[in-house]
Design a protein around this motif. Structure first.
Motif, PDB file in Angstrom:
ATOM      1  N   LEU A 186       0.784  -1.136   0.190  1.00  0.00           N
ATOM      2  CA  LEU A 186      -0.026   0.316  -0.075  1.00  0.00           C
ATOM      3  C   LEU A 186       1.051   1.078  -0.074  1.00  0.00           C
ATOM      4  CD1 LEU A 186      -2.605  -0.963   2.597  1.00  0.00           C
ATOM      5  CD2 LEU A 186      -2.681  -1.064  -0.024  1.00  0.00           C
ATOM      6  N   ASN A 187       0.423   2.291  -0.785  1.00  0.00           N
ATOM      7  CA  ASN A 187       1.182   3.533  -0.830  1.00  0.00           C
ATOM      8  C   ASN A 187       0.824   4.450   0.432  1.00  0.00           C
ATOM      9  OD1 ASN A 187       1.706   6.300  -1.862  1.00  0.00           O
ATOM     10  ND2 ASN A 187       2.714   5.373  -3.527  1.00  0.00           N
ATOM     11  N   ALA A 188       1.663   4.986   1.278  1.00  0.00           N
ATOM     12  CA  ALA A 188       1.465   5.674   2.422  1.00  0.00           C
ATOM     13  C   ALA A 188       0.893   7.234   1.807  1.00  0.00           C
ATOM     14  CB  ALA A 188       2.670   5.829   3.205  1.00  0.00           C
ATOM     15  N   SER A 189       1.682   7.704   0.838  1.00  0.00           N
ATOM     16  CA  SER A 189       1.026   9.045   0.305  1.00  0.00           C
ATOM     17  C   SER A 189      -0.163   8.967  -0.294  1.00  0.00           C
ATOM     18  CB  SER A 189       2.048   9.549  -0.751  1.00  0.00           C
ATOM     19  OG  SER A 189       3.358   9.558  -0.325  1.00  0.00           O
ATOM     20  N   LYS A 190      -0.641   7.993  -0.965  1.00  0.00           N
ATOM     21  CA  LYS A 190      -2.042   7.772  -1.323  1.00  0.00           C
ATOM     22  C   LYS A 190      -2.991   7.752  -0.519  1.00  0.00           C
ATOM     23  CE  LYS A 190      -4.814   5.123  -4.837  1.00  0.00           C
ATOM     24  NZ  LYS A 190      -4.654   3.682  -5.363  1.00  0.00           N
ATOM     25  N   LEU A 191      -2.697   6.981   0.853  1.00  0.00           N
ATOM     26  CA  LEU A 191      -3.478   6.840   1.789  1.00  0.00           C
ATOM     27  C   LEU A 191      -3.676   8.141   2.581  1.00  0.00           C
ATOM     28  CD1 LEU A 191      -2.336   3.582   3.618  1.00  0.00           C
ATOM     29  CD2 LEU A 191      -4.038   3.876   1.665  1.00  0.00           C
ATOM     30  N   ARG A 192      -2.558   8.851   2.629  1.00  0.00           N
ATOM     31  CA  ARG A 192      -2.685  10.233   3.342  1.00  0.00           C
ATOM     32  C   ARG A 192      -3.565  11.211   2.550  1.00  0.00           C
ATOM     33  NH1 ARG A 192       2.041  11.178   3.379  1.00  0.00           N
ATOM     34  NH2 ARG A 192       2.480  10.050   5.222  1.00  0.00           N
ATOM     35  N   ARG A 193      -3.362  11.293   1.234  1.00  0.00           N
ATOM     36  CA  ARG A 193      -4.388  12.134   0.295  1.00  0.00           C
ATOM     37  C   ARG A 193      -5.873  11.675   0.321  1.00  0.00           C
ATOM     38  NH1 ARG A 193       0.053  11.131  -3.595  1.00  0.00           N
ATOM     39  NH2 ARG A 193      -1.425   9.734  -4.464  1.00  0.00           N
ATOM     40  N   GLU A 194      -6.072  10.321   0.360  1.00  0.00           N
ATOM     41  CA  GLU A 194      -7.560  10.029   0.683  1.00  0.00           C
ATOM     42  C   GLU A 194      -8.034  10.467   2.219  1.00  0.00           C
ATOM     43  OE1 GLU A 194     -10.903   8.161  -0.917  1.00  0.00           O
ATOM     44  OE2 GLU A 194      -8.942   8.486  -1.801  1.00  0.00           O
ATOM     45  N   TYR A 195      -7.383  10.402   2.994  1.00  0.00           N
ATOM     46  CA  TYR A 195      -7.830  10.818   4.279  1.00  0.00           C
ATOM     47  C   TYR A 195      -8.037  12.466   4.647  1.00  0.00           C
ATOM     48  CZ  TYR A 195      -8.102  11.448   9.156  1.00  0.00           C
ATOM     49  OH  TYR A 195      -8.534  11.907  10.621  1.00  0.00           O
ATOM     50  N   ILE A 196      -6.792  13.076   3.946  1.00  0.00           N
ATOM     51  CA  ILE A 196      -6.961  14.629   3.847  1.00  0.00           C
ATOM     52  C   ILE A 196      -8.373  15.045   3.217  1.00  0.00           C
ATOM     53  CG2 ILE A 196      -5.854  16.804   3.421  1.00  0.00           C
ATOM     54  CD1 ILE A 196      -4.886  15.326   5.592  1.00  0.00           C
ATOM     55  N   LYS A 197      -8.598  14.184   1.854  1.00  0.00           N
ATOM     56  CA  LYS A 197      -9.463  14.854   1.183  1.00  0.00           C
ATOM     57  C   LYS A 197     -10.898  14.693   1.637  1.00  0.00           C
ATOM     58  CE  LYS A 197     -10.842  11.990  -2.253  1.00  0.00           C
ATOM     59  NZ  LYS A 197     -10.743  11.263  -3.480  1.00  0.00           N
ATOM     60  N   ASN A 198     -11.163  13.622   2.785  1.00  0.00           N
ATOM     61  CA  ASN A 198     -12.545  13.335   3.239  1.00  0.00           C
ATOM     62  C   ASN A 198     -12.611  13.864   4.673  1.00  0.00           C
ATOM     63  OD1 ASN A 198     -13.565  11.602   1.042  1.00  0.00           O
ATOM     64  ND2 ASN A 198     -11.962  10.669   1.151  1.00  0.00           N
ATOM     65  N   ASP A 199     -11.521  14.546   5.179  1.00  0.00           N
ATOM     66  CA  ASP A 199     -11.351  14.982   6.587  1.00  0.00           C
ATOM     67  C   ASP A 199     -12.345  16.183   6.657  1.00  0.00           C
ATOM     68  OD1 ASP A 199     -11.078  14.855   9.242  1.00  0.00           O
ATOM     69  OD2 ASP A 199      -9.349  15.537   9.262  1.00  0.00           O
ATOM     70  N   SER A 200     -13.012  16.211   7.617  1.00  0.00           N
ATOM     71  CA  SER A 200     -13.825  17.572   7.834  1.00  0.00           C
ATOM     72  C   SER A 200     -14.288  17.740   9.323  1.00  0.00           C
ATOM     73  CB  SER A 200     -15.183  17.361   6.883  1.00  0.00           C
ATOM     74  OG  SER A 200     -15.887  18.371   7.398  1.00  0.00           O
ATOM     75  N   PRO A 201     -14.396  19.168   9.816  1.00  0.00           N
ATOM     76  CA  PRO A 201     -14.782  19.297  11.191  1.00  0.00           C
ATOM     77  C   PRO A 201     -16.067  18.789  11.648  1.00  0.00           C
ATOM     78  CG  PRO A 201     -13.907  21.218  10.073  1.00  0.00           C
ATOM     79  CD  PRO A 201     -13.981  20.462   9.016  1.00  0.00           C
ATOM     80  N   TYR A 202     -17.027  18.762  10.376  1.00  0.00           N
ATOM     81  CA  TYR A 202     -18.369  18.226  10.606  1.00  0.00           C
ATOM     82  C   TYR A 202     -18.484  16.646  10.609  1.00  0.00           C
ATOM     83  CZ  TYR A 202     -18.809  23.149   9.594  1.00  0.00           C
ATOM     84  OH  TYR A 202     -18.585  24.447   9.508  1.00  0.00           O
ATOM     85  N   ASN A 203     -17.424  15.948  10.102  1.00  0.00           N
ATOM     86  CA  ASN A 203     -17.436  14.540  10.098  1.00  0.00           C
ATOM     87  C   ASN A 203     -17.170  13.859  11.269  1.00  0.00           C
ATOM     88  OD1 ASN A 203     -17.541  11.906   8.737  1.00  0.00           O
ATOM     89  ND2 ASN A 203     -15.341  12.047   8.392  1.00  0.00           N
ATOM     90  N   GLN A 204     -18.204  12.806  11.742  1.00  0.00           N
ATOM     91  CA  GLN A 204     -17.717  12.290  13.353  1.00  0.00           C
ATOM     92  C   GLN A 204     -17.569  10.767  12.619  1.00  0.00           C
ATOM     93  OE1 GLN A 204     -17.655  14.035  15.940  1.00  0.00           O
ATOM     94  NE2 GLN A 204     -18.011  15.677  14.485  1.00  0.00           N
ATOM     95  N   GLU A 205     -17.535  10.165  11.315  1.00  0.00           N
ATOM     96  CA  GLU A 205     -17.285   8.902  11.091  1.00  0.00           C
ATOM     97  C   GLU A 205     -15.999   8.896  10.645  1.00  0.00           C
ATOM     98  OE1 GLU A 205     -19.838   6.914  11.304  1.00  0.00           O
ATOM     99  OE2 GLU A 205     -21.481   8.377  11.573  1.00  0.00           O
ATOM    100  N   PHE A 206     -15.588   7.335  11.092  1.00  0.00           N
ATOM    101  CA  PHE A 206     -14.086   7.196  10.406  1.00  0.00           C
ATOM    102  C   PHE A 206     -14.011   7.281   8.955  1.00  0.00           C
ATOM    103  CE2 PHE A 206     -13.697   5.614  14.643  1.00  0.00           C
ATOM    104  CZ  PHE A 206     -12.465   5.279  15.084  1.00  0.00           C
ATOM    105  N   ILE A 207     -12.714   7.529   8.529  1.00  0.00           N
ATOM    106  CA  ILE A 207     -12.526   7.854   7.064  1.00  0.00           C
ATOM    107  C   ILE A 207     -12.024   6.409   6.415  1.00  0.00           C
ATOM    108  CG2 ILE A 207     -11.672   9.125   5.472  1.00  0.00           C
ATOM    109  CD1 ILE A 207     -11.632  11.312   7.611  1.00  0.00           C
ATOM    110  N   ASN A 208     -12.471   6.129   5.468  1.00  0.00           N
ATOM    111  CA  ASN A 208     -12.006   5.077   4.877  1.00  0.00           C
ATOM    112  C   ASN A 208     -10.668   5.331   3.879  1.00  0.00           C
ATOM    113  OD1 ASN A 208     -13.726   2.669   5.334  1.00  0.00           O
ATOM    114  ND2 ASN A 208     -13.752   2.148   3.088  1.00  0.00           N
ATOM    115  N   VAL A 209      -9.460   4.411   4.092  1.00  0.00           N
ATOM    116  CA  VAL A 209      -8.386   4.700   3.402  1.00  0.00           C
ATOM    117  C   VAL A 209      -8.006   3.647   2.379  1.00  0.00           C
ATOM    118  CG1 VAL A 209      -7.630   6.568   4.683  1.00  0.00           C
ATOM    119  CG2 VAL A 209      -7.029   4.155   5.187  1.00  0.00           C
TER     120      VAL A 209
END
Length: 612
Positions: free
Chosen positions: A97-120
């Motif tokens: 698995l590519n660490a940079s790709k996982l980080r980008r996927e997380y940052i893209k979906n992270d939000s102050p309003y989101n309380q759910e775990f983020i799929n990476v």
């Protein structure tokens, strides 16, 4: 006076204030109760597992591989060290698995309003994940959930029928909110056509949580649902027709005349469906789209070809409708002159005297030139359109093309030009701007064989419930129905008469076949050339497409086999041996019962003798 104004303003102010207090405390009570309830009751939506696809004998064509997904706790985007530590835990266990790709996927979906775990990580195969399951489950900031991934066990087999699923994009999510949960949607074939059936319905889980989003009590759960579909395709026959077609490009359709069910069909070359689910590389994509045989095009419904001589049965019906007698004919000398231009018959020496039966049997162009000139394009087009050309067949595949039946109106609308008589001539032999799909030709042949309006289809049942594809209307006039036996007899002679264009290619057939060959030119041939260049002497891409459309047994029509071999040259030689093998396979597999046919023949013979 001034004091009265002040009192009035004070009264208005307090009235407005009391009205607002009443609205907030009483009228808005329900609204704020709902907000408060949302703060303590958490609803989690559960993605359905996509329905399976089976062949006619319940063999799986599209399944779901089981595995797991990994999600990371939200609101770690600004805590780089903590986020990197979570990603490192994943990549240490799964180094591919590519660490940079996982980080980008997380940052893209992270939000102050989101309380759910983020799929990476959407999917890791069960066998690969299970040895590490216990370890990963102990990590506080990581969440493991069951996941599934589409898989096609036979890879490229029936690829244009089955189709594939792909990652849902923003447009997909706007059109269908369920794809936000599933992340996938049907992209082609029946995967796309029946996407709403296969993707199913979401489930939900409601629970009480505290201010820390910790579950206090489970309230209720509604499980997601999905439906499986069964196709009419027989996997064994599907494999066989692929072997018969070999390295040739083109398509083949095998249709049951009793119901319109397509029991096998192929668009060749095919491609590996799993490539698109797993993610296609740029080099793989370039290879697909640059291939001169166009493997990515579904030629069954998106391949547009001149029909060539396979249209001559329909032309014959148009002639008869316009008052041309079956017995009337012309002497074919090999050429027909119009306006100083010579229109050639494929037989440069001419066929001699030809009536309708002879002209279909020997595919005489000259006969069709002369009769088309006699009745005109305006009498031809309505008949061709009514019997299925220039419109969709209704087959259950997405984006079906309608082709072109050229006419005066079409040419004026398309080019702003008038129609010429010479265009009527070339249209009458299925050339020029005339374009059809193989599915249209198969349906047209089925209609002639049965006298019905057949609806070709791949779907057999949804969750065990049988689907009804009974013809809904009638396309032949009473007069045309009386002429169909004569058209069928001419097709019989194509494959069985000593002068038939396909006779020598059906000598090994176990059943009696009715057929029509066709040669669809892809390049023009100069009228100055006195002798046509042989197809085998042409460059591959300049050779004509080879058509053959058939039905059998002639005595009791049960199946249509329609074949086009791209740049195959002559219809009989390129496609005839293929059709013979397919019909013999239908006998071998029990689809055609020779004993029953022979019994019916004997009964008819006895009845004929008694009458005499």
């Amino acid at each position: 006076m001034r004091l009265g104004v002040v009192y009035a303003m004070v009264i208005i102010f307090f009235t407005m204030l009391l009205t607002r207090v009443y609205y907030i405390s009483v009228n808005s009570n329900e609204y704020y109760e709902n907000i408060a309830e949302q703060n303590v009751i958490k609803t989690q939506y559960i993605a359905p597992v996509r329905g399976l696809i089976f062949d006619a004998k319940n063999r799986p064509l599209a399944v779901n591989r089981l595995g797991f997904s990994i999600a990371i706790k939200p609101h770690l985007g600004r805590k780089k060290e903590i986020l990197d530590a979570q990603i490192a835990k994943i990549t240490n266990i799964f180094p591919d698995l590519n660490a940079s790709k996982l980080r980008r996927e997380y940052i893209k979906n992270d939000s102050p309003y989101n309380q759910e775990f983020i799929n990476v990580v959407d999917f890791i195969d069960y066998d690969k994940f299970i040895p590490h399951f216990a370890k990963i489950s102990q990590f506080e900031n990581l969440q493991v959930a069951p996941a599934s991934k589409r898989h096609y066990p036979y890879e490229n087999l029936a690829s244009h029928i089955i189709g594939y699923v792909g990652r849902a994009n923003q447009q997909d999510m706007q059109n269908d909110p369920l794809t936000k949960l599933t992340n996938y949607t049907g992209r082609s074939g029946v995967e796309r056509y029946y996407n709403m059936v296969l993707q199913g319905n979401e489930g939900l889980k409601r629970s009480k949580v505290n201010a820390l989003n910790q579950q206090i009590q489970s309230l209720d759960t509604v499980m997601p649902t999905s439906k499986n579909i069964q196709l009419t395709v027989d996997l064994e026959l599907q494999k066989f027709i692929g072997e018969v077609f070999g390295a040739d490009a083109g398509s083949v359709i095998v249709m049951d005349l009793k119901s319109g069910a397509i029991i096998a069909a192929g668009s060749y070359p095919e491609y590996n469906l799993n490539t698109f689910v797993n993610g296609i590389t740029q080099s793989e994509w370039d290879k697909l789209i640059k291939d001169i045989d166009h493997p990515f095009t579904n030629k069954l419904v998106n391949g547009l070809f001149p029909p060539g001589s396979v249209v001559k049965m329909g032309m014959g019906l148009a002639f008869l409708d316009a008052g041309v007698s079956r017995s009337d004919g012309y002497r074919c000398t090999g050429t027909y002159e119009l306006g100083g231009r010579k229109f050639r018959c494929w037989n440069m020496y001419g066929h001699g005297f030809m009536n309708l039966n002879d002209a279909i049997r020997e595919s005489c162009d000259d006969y069709f030139y002369k009769n088309s000139q006699k009745i005109g394009i305006d009498a031809i087009v309505p008949v061709l359109e009514r019997i299925g050309f220039g419109s969709k067949t209704g087959v259950d595949l997405p984006n079906e093309f309608i082709g072109i039946v050229p006419s005066r109106e079409w040419k004026m609308r398309k080019y702003g030009k008038s129609w010429f008589q010479g265009e009527t001539l070339i249209t009458s032999i299925g050339q020029g701007n005339f374009l059809v799909t193989p599915m249209q030709v198969a349906r047209y042949t089925a209609n002639i064989a049965t006298g019905l309006n057949i609806v070709p289809h791949f779907l057999y049942s949804i969750d065990g419930e049988l689907m009804d594809f009974t013809p809904k209307d009638d396309i032949f006039t009473p007069f045309e129905k009386r002429q169909l036996n004569h058209i069928r007899h001419a097709m019989f002679e194509v494959a069985n008469h000593q002068k038939g264009t396909a006779r020598r290619h059906f000598t090994g057939s176990l059943v009696t076949v009715a057929a029509k060959t066709g040669t669809a030119q892809v390049v023009g041939i100069s009228q100055a050339d006195k002798k046509r260049v042989r197809e085998e002497d042409m460059a591959y891409l300049q050779r004509s497409h080879a058509w053959l459309t058939t039905y059998a047994p002639y005595e009791d029509p049960q199946f249509v086999v329609t074949i086009i071999v791209e740049h195959g040259g002559h219809g009989g030689s390129a496609a005839g041996p293929k059709a013979t093998q397919i019909y013999n396979k239908l006998v071998e597999m029990g689809y055609i019962n020779l004993n029953k046919i022979n019994e019916e023949k004997e009964k008819k013979t006895k009845k004929t003798k008694k009458r005499r």
